[in-house]
Design a protein around this motif. Structure first.
Motif, PDB file in Angstrom:
ATOM      1  N   THR A  19      38.478  36.355  58.946  1.00 32.34           N
ATOM      2  CA  THR A  19      38.398  37.455  57.983  1.00 32.34           C
ATOM      3  C   THR A  19      37.481  36.973  56.858  1.00 32.34           C
ATOM      4  N   ALA A  48      39.167  38.026  50.863  1.00 34.23           N
ATOM      5  CA  ALA A  48      38.896  36.969  51.859  1.00 34.23           C
ATOM      6  C   ALA A  48      37.724  36.116  51.385  1.00 34.23           C
ATOM      7  N   PHE A  93      36.511  40.049  61.149  1.00 31.71           N
ATOM      8  CA  PHE A  93      36.731  41.221  60.308  1.00 31.71           C
ATOM      9  C   PHE A  93      35.924  41.033  59.026  1.00 31.71           C
ATOM     10  N   VAL A 105      36.501  42.236  54.009  1.00 32.86           N
ATOM     11  CA  VAL A 105      37.933  42.171  53.714  1.00 32.86           C
ATOM     12  C   VAL A 105      38.098  41.711  52.266  1.00 32.86           C
TER      13      VAL A 105
END
Length: 98
Positions: A68, A47, A41, A44
């Protein structure tokens, strides 16, 4: 003058880029015990960013095979629409998958 023209022509064809910002090797470290699909992902908020050292990006998946990152999906890409050629390695735990 001729050399300057050739240099300018070459730069216009191939562009200028900082090669230190372009990855050449990507290592994917999957969880040793996970049997599910892996997910990354990007973008983010909060993160950790991906990092590149000596033109190598290491992707370390957690125990659920998820990463992430605050980095963009095109981190380390050579071109706007692609990463260019890379040497890619896959690991399960510390063992390389062949």
């Amino acid at each position: 003058m001729k050399k300057l023209f050739i240099l300018a022509f070459t730069l216009s064809l191939f562009g200028c880029s900082n090669s230190d910002e372009i990855s050449k090797v990507k290592n994917y470290y999957f969880s040793e015990n996970a049997t599910n699909c892996a997910y990354i992902f990007y973008n983010v908020e909060g993160a950790e960013p991906l990092t590149m050292k000596e033109r190598t990006i290491n992707y370390y998946f957690n125990e659920r095979n998820i990463i992430t990152t605050s980095s963009s999906y095109d981190f380390g890409w050579k071109y706007e629409d692609g990463s260019g050629p890379n040497e890619v390695h896959y690991f399960k735990g510390i063992n390389m998958i062949k």
